[in-house]
Design a protein around this motif. Structure first.
Motif, PDB file in Angstrom:
ATOM      1  N   PHE A   4       0.798  -1.214   0.000  1.00  0.00           N
ATOM      2  CA  PHE A   4       0.000   0.000   0.000  1.00  0.00           C
ATOM      3  C   PHE A   4       0.837   1.273   0.000  1.00  0.00           C
ATOM      4  N   THR A   5       2.144   1.141   0.094  1.00  0.00           N
ATOM      5  CA  THR A   5       3.032   2.296   0.076  1.00  0.00           C
ATOM      6  C   THR A   5       4.099   2.061  -0.989  1.00  0.00           C
ATOM      7  N   PRO A   6       4.767   3.094  -1.428  1.00  0.00           N
ATOM      8  CA  PRO A   6       5.756   2.909  -2.504  1.00  0.00           C
ATOM      9  C   PRO A   6       7.081   2.323  -2.019  1.00  0.00           C
ATOM     10  N   ILE A   7       7.058   1.063  -1.606  1.00  0.00           N
ATOM     11  CA  ILE A   7       8.288   0.354  -1.239  1.00  0.00           C
ATOM     12  C   ILE A   7       8.602  -0.590  -2.400  1.00  0.00           C
ATOM     13  N   HIS A   8       9.404  -0.112  -3.332  1.00  0.00           N
ATOM     14  CA  HIS A   8       9.630  -0.824  -4.584  1.00  0.00           C
ATOM     15  C   HIS A   8      10.349  -2.148  -4.403  1.00  0.00           C
ATOM     16  N   GLU A   9      11.237  -2.252  -3.423  1.00  0.00           N
ATOM     17  CA  GLU A   9      11.958  -3.509  -3.225  1.00  0.00           C
ATOM     18  C   GLU A   9      10.983  -4.643  -2.912  1.00  0.00           C
ATOM     19  N   GLY A  10      10.018  -4.359  -2.038  1.00  0.00           N
ATOM     20  CA  GLY A  10       9.027  -5.378  -1.687  1.00  0.00           C
ATOM     21  C   GLY A  10       8.145  -5.750  -2.858  1.00  0.00           C
ATOM     22  N   LYS A  11       7.664  -4.724  -3.566  1.00  0.00           N
ATOM     23  CA  LYS A  11       6.806  -4.998  -4.728  1.00  0.00           C
ATOM     24  C   LYS A  11       7.570  -5.757  -5.806  1.00  0.00           C
ATOM     25  N   ASP A  12       8.816  -5.351  -6.060  1.00  0.00           N
ATOM     26  CA  ASP A  12       9.603  -6.020  -7.092  1.00  0.00           C
ATOM     27  C   ASP A  12       9.849  -7.483  -6.749  1.00  0.00           C
ATOM     28  N   LEU A  13      10.196  -7.770  -5.501  1.00  0.00           N
ATOM     29  CA  LEU A  13      10.430  -9.152  -5.081  1.00  0.00           C
ATOM     30  C   LEU A  13       9.149  -9.963  -5.189  1.00  0.00           C
ATOM     31  N   TRP A  14       8.080  -9.446  -4.621  1.00  0.00           N
ATOM     32  CA  TRP A  14       6.810 -10.172  -4.589  1.00  0.00           C
ATOM     33  C   TRP A  14       6.281 -10.425  -6.002  1.00  0.00           C
ATOM     34  N   LEU A  15       6.271  -9.390  -6.832  1.00  0.00           N
ATOM     35  CA  LEU A  15       5.785  -9.556  -8.205  1.00  0.00           C
ATOM     36  C   LEU A  15       6.750 -10.377  -9.053  1.00  0.00           C
ATOM     37  N   GLY A  16       8.054 -10.262  -8.781  1.00  0.00           N
ATOM     38  CA  GLY A  16       9.029 -11.049  -9.529  1.00  0.00           C
ATOM     39  C   GLY A  16       8.861 -12.539  -9.314  1.00  0.00           C
ATOM     40  N   VAL A  17       8.658 -12.942  -8.063  1.00  0.00           N
ATOM     41  CA  VAL A  17       8.457 -14.367  -7.766  1.00  0.00           C
ATOM     42  C   VAL A  17       7.159 -14.854  -8.426  1.00  0.00           C
ATOM     43  N   GLN A  18       6.121 -14.032  -8.400  1.00  0.00           N
ATOM     44  CA  GLN A  18       4.884 -14.403  -9.077  1.00  0.00           C
ATOM     45  C   GLN A  18       5.107 -14.535 -10.582  1.00  0.00           C
ATOM     46  N   GLY A  19       5.915 -13.636 -11.133  1.00  0.00           N
ATOM     47  CA  GLY A  19       6.213 -13.703 -12.565  1.00  0.00           C
ATOM     48  C   GLY A  19       6.915 -14.994 -12.951  1.00  0.00           C
ATOM     49  N   VAL A  20       7.818 -15.467 -12.098  1.00  0.00           N
ATOM     50  CA  VAL A  20       8.499 -16.735 -12.362  1.00  0.00           C
ATOM     51  C   VAL A  20       7.478 -17.879 -12.378  1.00  0.00           C
ATOM     52  N   CYS A  21       6.565 -17.882 -11.420  1.00  0.00           N
ATOM     53  CA  CYS A  21       5.544 -18.939 -11.362  1.00  0.00           C
ATOM     54  C   CYS A  21       4.636 -18.889 -12.586  1.00  0.00           C
ATOM     55  N   LEU A  22       4.267 -17.692 -12.994  1.00  0.00           N
ATOM     56  CA  LEU A  22       3.443 -17.550 -14.197  1.00  0.00           C
ATOM     57  C   LEU A  22       4.201 -18.038 -15.430  1.00  0.00           C
ATOM     58  N   ALA A  23       5.503 -17.774 -15.477  1.00  0.00           N
ATOM     59  CA  ALA A  23       6.310 -18.225 -16.606  1.00  0.00           C
ATOM     60  C   ALA A  23       6.363 -19.754 -16.660  1.00  0.00           C
ATOM     61  N   VAL A  24       6.472 -20.401 -15.502  1.00  0.00           N
ATOM     62  CA  VAL A  24       6.469 -21.874 -15.456  1.00  0.00           C
ATOM     63  C   VAL A  24       5.148 -22.399 -16.006  1.00  0.00           C
ATOM     64  N   CYS A  25       4.048 -21.820 -15.571  1.00  0.00           N
ATOM     65  CA  CYS A  25       2.736 -22.239 -16.066  1.00  0.00           C
ATOM     66  C   CYS A  25       2.604 -21.960 -17.561  1.00  0.00           C
ATOM     67  N   PHE A  26       3.110 -20.819 -18.009  1.00  0.00           N
ATOM     68  CA  PHE A  26       3.052 -20.473 -19.427  1.00  0.00           C
ATOM     69  C   PHE A  26       3.806 -21.494 -20.274  1.00  0.00           C
ATOM     70  N   VAL A  27       5.005 -21.881 -19.824  1.00  0.00           N
ATOM     71  CA  VAL A  27       5.778 -22.887 -20.558  1.00  0.00           C
ATOM     72  C   VAL A  27       4.988 -24.196 -20.624  1.00  0.00           C
ATOM     73  N   GLY A  28       4.379 -24.598 -19.515  1.00  0.00           N
ATOM     74  CA  GLY A  28       3.551 -25.808 -19.513  1.00  0.00           C
ATOM     75  C   GLY A  28       2.375 -25.695 -20.461  1.00  0.00           C
ATOM     76  N   ALA A  29       1.755 -24.532 -20.504  1.00  0.00           N
ATOM     77  CA  ALA A  29       0.613 -24.325 -21.408  1.00  0.00           C
ATOM     78  C   ALA A  29       1.052 -24.418 -22.868  1.00  0.00           C
ATOM     79  N   VAL A  30       2.192 -23.818 -23.180  1.00  0.00           N
ATOM     80  CA  VAL A  30       2.710 -23.899 -24.553  1.00  0.00           C
ATOM     81  C   VAL A  30       3.024 -25.348 -24.912  1.00  0.00           C
ATOM     82  N   MET A  31       3.611 -26.078 -23.980  1.00  0.00           N
ATOM     83  CA  MET A  31       3.919 -27.492 -24.234  1.00  0.00           C
ATOM     84  C   MET A  31       2.633 -28.291 -24.445  1.00  0.00           C
ATOM     85  N   ALA A  32       1.606 -27.996 -23.663  1.00  0.00           N
ATOM     86  CA  ALA A  32       0.330 -28.696 -23.825  1.00  0.00           C
ATOM     87  C   ALA A  32      -0.286 -28.394 -25.182  1.00  0.00           C
ATOM     88  N   VAL A  33      -0.285 -27.137 -25.565  1.00  0.00           N
ATOM     89  CA  VAL A  33      -0.868 -26.768 -26.863  1.00  0.00           C
ATOM     90  C   VAL A  33      -0.082 -27.403 -28.006  1.00  0.00           C
TER      91      VAL A  33
END
Length: 168
Positions: A126-155
């Protein structure tokens, strides 16, 4: 593993993840209910963005959308299995755990890891603490990328299975 078995596993896991996504949807709901009882301040009225919403919305959304995609992949694999006897390759088999664990990882990163990051940087969301947002969103981005690779492989697996069915 046959194409039919792979399709069935995609459907089953996808349906359970969808139910799980509905269940974890109560987190944002409770967040909004609590927020509805709080006084709305001037700053809120000037800056109503995602960051003023619930931090877990992305995790719930990805769980629900990803689970429905898994069901769709599974139904496609099952349909292909009726029309051909194309074997399932090791690459296509990897699509299932990548999709499944990518979605679960997004839940862990977006929902549970939020509390870890919030402990390190209080109120980072809720406040502009970029280190926290970057870490939190970065880890989520990695998980989304794993799922994306799996989706591409499935298709790609569905596509090659359809090509095999046409060739037969």
């Amino acid at each position: 593993m046959t194409t039919m078995e792979l399709g069935s596993k995609f459907v089953r896991r996808g349906l359970w993840l969808f139910v799980f996504g509905l269940f974890i949807g109560f987190g944002p709901w409770a967040h909004y209910m609590h927020g509805a009882m709080e006084e709305v301040h001037e700053a809120f009225l000037k800056n109503v963005t995602l960051w003023w919403g619930c931090p877990w919305t992305l995790a719930v959304y990805d769980t629900q959308l990803g689970s429905l995609a898994m069901v769709a992949f599974g139904l496609c694999f099952r349909m292909c299995a009726r029309d051909s006897a194309v074997p399932v390759t090791a690459t296509v088999k990897m699509a299932l755990p990548l999709c499944f664990y990518g979605i679960l990882g997004e839940f862990v990163a977006g929902y549970l890891f939020y509390f870890v990051v919030n402990h390190m940087w209080p109120d980072f969301y809720f406040t502009p603490i970029h280190e926290g947002k970057d870490l939190w969103l970065g880890v989520q981005g990695v998980c989304l990328a794993v799922c994306f690779v799996g989706a591409v492989m499935a298709v790609r697996g569905i596509d090659s299975t359809l090509d095999g069915a046409i060739a037969q």
